[in-house]
Design a protein around this motif. Structure first.
Motif, mmCIF file in Angstrom:
data_model
loop_
_atom_site.group_PDB
_atom_site.id
_atom_site.type_symbol
_atom_site.label_atom_id
_atom_site.label_comp_id
_atom_site.label_asym_id
_atom_site.label_seq_id
_atom_site.Cartn_x
_atom_site.Cartn_y
_atom_site.Cartn_z
ATOM 1 N N PHE A 1 0.451 -1.182 0.112
ATOM 2 C CA PHE A 1 -0.476 -0.543 -0.407
ATOM 3 C C PHE A 1 0.623 0.923 0.224
ATOM 4 O O PHE A 1 0.647 2.219 1.169
ATOM 5 N N GLY A 2 1.262 1.448 -1.601
ATOM 6 C CA GLY A 2 1.870 2.693 -1.264
ATOM 7 C C GLY A 2 3.744 2.870 -0.371
ATOM 8 O O GLY A 2 4.294 3.300 0.399
ATOM 9 N N GLY A 3 4.000 1.725 -0.636
ATOM 10 C CA GLY A 3 5.668 1.849 0.867
ATOM 11 C C GLY A 3 6.710 2.413 -0.263
ATOM 12 O O GLY A 3 6.299 2.224 -1.143
ATOM 13 N N CYS A 4 7.359 2.367 0.459
ATOM 14 C CA CYS A 4 8.907 2.985 -0.143
ATOM 15 C C CYS A 4 9.831 2.663 1.171
ATOM 16 O O CYS A 4 9.771 1.976 2.144
ATOM 17 N N VAL A 5 11.310 2.923 0.101
ATOM 18 C CA VAL A 5 12.662 2.968 0.989
ATOM 19 C C VAL A 5 12.491 3.265 2.649
ATOM 20 O O VAL A 5 12.317 4.916 2.549
ATOM 21 N N HIS A 6 12.224 3.232 3.409
ATOM 22 C CA HIS A 6 12.501 3.479 4.437
ATOM 23 C C HIS A 6 13.754 2.849 5.442
ATOM 24 O O HIS A 6 13.655 1.594 5.847
ATOM 25 N N SER A 7 13.624 3.698 6.178
ATOM 26 C CA SER A 7 14.657 3.222 7.771
ATOM 27 C C SER A 7 14.483 3.592 8.956
ATOM 28 O O SER A 7 13.811 4.447 8.965
ATOM 29 N N GLY A 8 14.614 2.539 10.200
ATOM 30 C CA GLY A 8 14.705 3.538 11.191
ATOM 31 C C GLY A 8 15.797 2.757 11.934
ATOM 32 O O GLY A 8 16.661 1.499 12.046
ATOM 33 N N PHE A 9 16.030 3.471 13.435
ATOM 34 C CA PHE A 9 16.502 2.869 14.528
ATOM 35 C C PHE A 9 16.561 2.578 16.085
ATOM 36 O O PHE A 9 14.999 3.225 16.049
ATOM 37 N N GLY A 10 16.940 2.146 17.274
ATOM 38 C CA GLY A 10 16.736 2.259 18.454
ATOM 39 C C GLY A 10 17.355 2.624 19.178
ATOM 40 O O GLY A 10 18.615 1.783 19.063
ATOM 41 N N ILE A 11 17.446 3.813 19.397
ATOM 42 C CA ILE A 11 18.088 3.948 21.156
ATOM 43 C C ILE A 11 17.992 3.279 22.142
ATOM 44 O O ILE A 11 16.901 3.826 22.879
ATOM 45 N N GLY A 12 18.536 2.458 22.395
ATOM 46 C CA GLY A 12 18.445 2.059 24.198
ATOM 47 C C GLY A 12 18.271 3.607 25.124
ATOM 48 O O GLY A 12 19.307 3.984 25.824
ATOM 49 N N PHE A 13 17.137 4.552 26.222
ATOM 50 C CA PHE A 13 17.638 5.857 26.199
ATOM 51 C C PHE A 13 17.947 5.744 27.473
ATOM 52 O O PHE A 13 19.005 6.940 27.593
ATOM 53 N N ASP A 14 17.697 4.734 28.248
ATOM 54 C CA ASP A 14 18.744 4.169 29.511
ATOM 55 C C ASP A 14 20.442 4.334 29.401
ATOM 56 O O ASP A 14 21.254 4.594 30.524
ATOM 57 N N ARG A 15 20.850 3.371 28.379
ATOM 58 C CA ARG A 15 21.881 3.248 28.255
ATOM 59 C C ARG A 15 22.315 4.341 26.889
ATOM 60 O O ARG A 15 23.930 4.545 28.022
ATOM 61 N N PHE A 16 21.890 5.400 27.432
ATOM 62 C CA PHE A 16 22.729 6.632 26.268
ATOM 63 C C PHE A 16 23.250 7.746 27.217
ATOM 64 O O PHE A 16 24.045 7.566 27.911
ATOM 65 N N LEU A 17 22.477 6.934 28.457
ATOM 66 C CA LEU A 17 22.227 7.737 29.653
ATOM 67 C C LEU A 17 23.440 7.212 30.531
ATOM 68 O O LEU A 17 24.513 7.849 30.848
ATOM 69 N N MET A 18 23.874 6.142 30.315
ATOM 70 C CA MET A 18 25.006 5.251 30.913
ATOM 71 C C MET A 18 26.143 6.061 30.403
ATOM 72 O O MET A 18 26.900 6.082 31.254
ATOM 73 N N LEU A 19 26.091 6.286 29.205
ATOM 74 C CA LEU A 19 27.570 7.077 28.346
ATOM 75 C C LEU A 19 27.254 8.892 29.245
ATOM 76 O O LEU A 19 28.477 8.340 28.843
ATOM 77 N N LEU A 20 25.947 8.289 29.028
ATOM 78 C CA LEU A 20 26.342 10.282 29.801
ATOM 79 C C LEU A 20 26.830 10.778 31.230
ATOM 80 O O LEU A 20 26.676 12.038 31.270
ATOM 81 N N THR A 21 27.115 9.427 31.176
ATOM 82 C CA THR A 21 26.856 10.147 33.232
ATOM 83 C C THR A 21 28.220 9.311 34.203
ATOM 84 O O THR A 21 28.647 9.421 34.627
ATOM 85 N N GLY A 22 28.361 8.697 33.277
ATOM 86 C CA GLY A 22 29.177 7.188 33.589
ATOM 87 C C GLY A 22 28.899 6.420 34.429
ATOM 88 O O GLY A 22 29.226 5.489 34.565
ATOM 89 N N LEU A 23 27.930 6.345 34.973
ATOM 90 C CA LEU A 23 26.976 5.449 35.790
ATOM 91 C C LEU A 23 27.130 4.459 35.265
ATOM 92 O O LEU A 23 26.570 3.846 33.585
ATOM 93 N N ASN A 24 27.892 3.255 35.625
ATOM 94 C CA ASN A 24 28.048 1.625 34.511
ATOM 95 C C ASN A 24 27.086 0.579 35.104
ATOM 96 O O ASN A 24 26.229 -0.582 34.701
ATOM 97 N N ASN A 25 25.998 0.748 35.919
ATOM 98 C CA ASN A 25 24.279 0.346 36.269
ATOM 99 C C ASN A 25 22.860 0.265 36.262
ATOM 100 O O ASN A 25 23.272 1.719 36.591
ATOM 101 N N ILE A 26 22.485 0.140 34.767
ATOM 102 C CA ILE A 26 21.309 0.547 34.486
ATOM 103 C C ILE A 26 20.256 0.749 35.313
ATOM 104 O O ILE A 26 19.637 1.876 35.419
ATOM 105 N N ARG A 27 20.585 0.689 36.840
ATOM 106 C CA ARG A 27 19.220 0.907 37.839
ATOM 107 C C ARG A 27 20.317 1.752 38.493
ATOM 108 O O ARG A 27 18.746 1.935 39.129
ATOM 109 N N ASP A 28 20.672 2.264 38.450
ATOM 110 C CA ASP A 28 21.673 4.070 38.722
ATOM 111 C C ASP A 28 21.009 5.116 38.003
ATOM 112 O O ASP A 28 20.829 5.941 38.028
ATOM 113 N N VAL A 29 20.788 4.595 36.721
ATOM 114 C CA VAL A 29 19.968 6.057 35.459
ATOM 115 C C VAL A 29 18.750 5.771 35.648
ATOM 116 O O VAL A 29 17.829 6.925 35.265
ATOM 117 N N GLN A 30 18.151 4.676 36.067
ATOM 118 C CA GLN A 30 16.852 4.487 35.808
ATOM 119 C C GLN A 30 15.902 5.109 37.247
ATOM 120 O O GLN A 30 16.657 4.888 38.427
#
Lengths: 462, 462
Positions: free
Chosen positions: A422-451
């Motif tokens: 039904f009118g498809g086209c070339v498309h793309s997507g991706f997923g960012i684990g928001f909590d994992r991105f926060l681990m990168l941004l804070t240096g906190l290394n346990n997901i329990r500590d960024v949630q």
């Protein structure tokens, strides 16, 4: 009342723009972080929630009416303070408040678990509802909010529409996987829904149809996995950001991810400066350096096939891997990913064009017949941060893969397949684990500590 | 290629800033809304997802290579179009595209359910994944996203922090109610969590502790009710916005709500002008007038006790209510609320200070011993839009109410009570049903039509 009600953020802002008057009479409300005295002068560190910075309240025995009471205000108490601003050009903090009068708004019982001393993260996880009163989790909650806003702002500025995909769903986006069932009964005792339903593991399948009308869209919401894996990187409930772009192939998609992530990191380096400085000082000494490297580098793209060659070559030249069984078709393991991103590229690295068998049914099959247009972003010291793909837009190829994955045994996913007719086209997507991105941004290394209220197996205390 | 890849939003933007050149060669990608021809000239309305407006593609038999094929492109097909901009100062639309060449990217099978004719909302609900390709739901999805962003922006600009409260929870915020149970098993067959858990009905209890550290906070996420009520205003899954403010009493809270809502409505009147004009023309002829009235009026505050007097007075003067049993302590029913807001005030109206028995356990008891500092916002033609309260900050009073509501039979909500012993303060909050706010903003009068994938009893098709 001559005392002007204000907030710390305003005072710091006035100070920075050289507008803060010595002697300004203010009323501040906030919470005691620490309180100490030398018998004649007392010092309270007050946090009021509006900035990461505290302010020092100075109360002296010969100037306040009730020095003894003030000196017994415990960590965590909430106060209303009348006093005057005193500029302190020779001290670390730019100003302090000389107290005229303090009203105790809310005291603290003796069993208040937070004290001046440093608490372990494990201990604090057990009192999740009080964690935001500690410096670390106060900073974390602020960064979490700022990162959310930076993302929404980037999407808005780049014509992406926010799609609220459903939490309760009848289909399983990953084609397998451990899901949470959802149940309720109607008054007549019958099941609430007319088929088995569960908590979503991804909004992707639901967001794709919106890309086929609104072009650039994204989800940002909670997703769930009933995976009993007790690791520092897995939680049962976590927030995902899942953009989907029409008329967009894998190469355009890589640029979009890079723009988005660099924007967010730069935004936080600017708008959460105090918080990131804190994390850099007390949690991860390499944090700021790593973040600057990510935004300043251009990200390398390495096809999976080339990555395997690099690993074979390294092995032959004597590099030791715990898993030395390196062959085309293997799953890259953490040590392999780290070797490539930390030893070879020394920066963020895209691995693209993975073997078809290793990836999800909806990924675009490449002309080689062996690989799919998938892309994973690997970051030094962090590992995989983002995964995505160009989507299979060929109806027949998608149908075949869905059949192989037993997704067409009933008609619950047929609508997804139909979007390719039904009118498809070339498309793309991706997923960012928001909590994992926060681990990168804070240096906190346990997901329990960024949630904020982490959920893992056996753990739903709050 | 001489054709510049662009998007409709950019073309309209260039036009508005008088920068759009007649003859500009462009490449556009999008979806066919309609396609008609008179044998020698054809007209395609193309939507490309970047603005609410379409563009007209004009293809003429003597200028394109394959007129016959073009004339058979069906509604819903995706196209890549090369052509040139033709300014049309004498026509309704400011410009059109004269086609040089069209590439069909994705065709449409014969069973595509959307045709040129108008479809009923009931029919469209059944094909939720294709709804965004109709004008109404294309507009709705855009407004939904823009409203989300307006809210996030207001909160950010006003120092509110976004708190992701948990979806899976062990406590029941409303102290009663029909909840969805959540279940999974671990590999050993044992339950995944160590106690019964369900889907949250509100983030309020979880967000309050963050207000006691970050001062101004809000949740914005999905909430759930397993209520089998087949009304146009109830869904099983819906998004709520729940702000919570420390050092804030009921009167300050009313101002905050008013600022937030007026900001959002004004933002949409400006940034979703085309969409709201569409809704005003095709869905609700009073929409714009109603929205302007809401932002232009000052909102009246009427205590519940006074509201009952007004209703008694009206009854005595001969006004007919279906329910004439009017007395202090009654639940105001829809007809009563409407009388007050539509006949008496003729504008948005706060009813405050409700009888304690009618309201939730966490609401602040007033000194009269009978009422609580609750506030509901009633809007003409819409009904209740917002409910909130100052929170009970007195430990003993809250403990007693929680006991009366059987919330202390185990210790799962004890932590909430504890916040009143650990540096509590005056605080207030409220809840906005995001979907209901969208009903107000679009004139759509069924919640199933403002949600993207609605979930109600028996209904989880996608």
């Amino acid at each position: 009342m001559p005392y002007q009600e204000t907030i710390l953020k305003e005072l710091y802002h006035s100070f920075e723009s050289h507008n803060l008057s010595d002697g300004l009479q203010v009323n501040l409300k906030g919470w005691v972080r620490t309180n100490r005295n030398n018998g004649s002068i007392g010092f309270i560190e007050l946090s009021d929630g509006t900035t990461f910075l505290n302010v020092q309240l100075v109360y002296s025995k010969d100037q306040v009416d009730d020095f003894d009471s003030y000196s017994h205000y415990l960590t965590g108490s909430s106060l209303s303070v009348n006093g005057e601003v005193k500029l302190t050009p020779n001290m670390k903090q730019p100003f302090e408040i000389h107290v005229h009068h303090i009203e105790l708004l809310g005291g603290v019982s003796d069993d208040y678990p937070l004290q001046k001393k440093r608490h372990t993260f494990e201990f604090l996880r057990d009192i999740a509802y009080l964690r935001p009163r500690t410096n670390t989790f106060y900073a974390l909650a602020r960064v979490r909010s700022k990162l959310s806003y930076a993302m929404h702002k980037w999407f808005n500025d780049n014509d992406f529409y926010y799609i609220h995909t459903p939490i309760i769903t009848g289909i399983d986006s990953e084609g397998a996987g451990q899901v949470f069932d959802v149940n309720a009964k109607k008054e007549d005792g019958k099941p609430f829904f007319d088929k088995p339903v569960h908590l979503t593991v991804s909004g992707q399948l639901h967001v794709e149809p919106f890309a086929l009308a609104l072009r650039n869209v994204y989800t940002f919401g909670p997703t769930f996995r009933a995976e009993n894996s007790n690791t520092p990187r897995h939680a049962s409930e976590f927030w995902m950001v899942e953009p989907e772009m029409a008329f967009c192939d894998i190469h355009k998609a890589l640029k979009i991810v890079e723009n988005l992530l660099k924007y967010c990191i730069n935004d936080l380096l600017k708008n959460a400066k105090d918080e990131l400085n804190f994390f850099n000082a007390f949690v991860d000494k390499n944090l700021l350096e790593r973040l600057h490297k990510i935004v300043d580098s251009s990200w390398e793209v390495i096809p999976y096939t080339k990555a395997v060659e690099i690993l074979e070559d390294a092995k032959n030249k004597g590099h030791h891997f715990d898993n030395e069984n390196i062959f085309w078709g293997m799953d890259l393991q953490s040590e392999h990913e780290r070797y490539i991103t930390e030893q070879v590229v020394k920066g963020p690295t895209w691995i693209i064009d993975y073997p078809k068998e290793a990836k999800a049914f909806y990924m675009k099959q490449n002309p080689d017949g062996k690989t799919v247009a998938a892309y994973d972003l690997l970051v030094p010291e962090i590992g995989e941060l983002i995964g995505g793909s160009q989507r299979e837009d060929d109806y027949e190829k998608l149908r075949q893969r869905m059949e192989e994955c037993h997704l067409l045994k009933d008609d619950s996913a047929l609508w997804y397949l139909n979007t390719r007719r039904f009118g498809g086209c070339v498309h793309s997507g991706f997923g960012i684990g928001f909590d994992r991105f926060l681990m990168l941004l804070t240096g906190l290394n346990n997901i329990r500590d960024v949630q904020l209220y982490p959920r893992t197996a056996n753990q739903v205390k709050y």
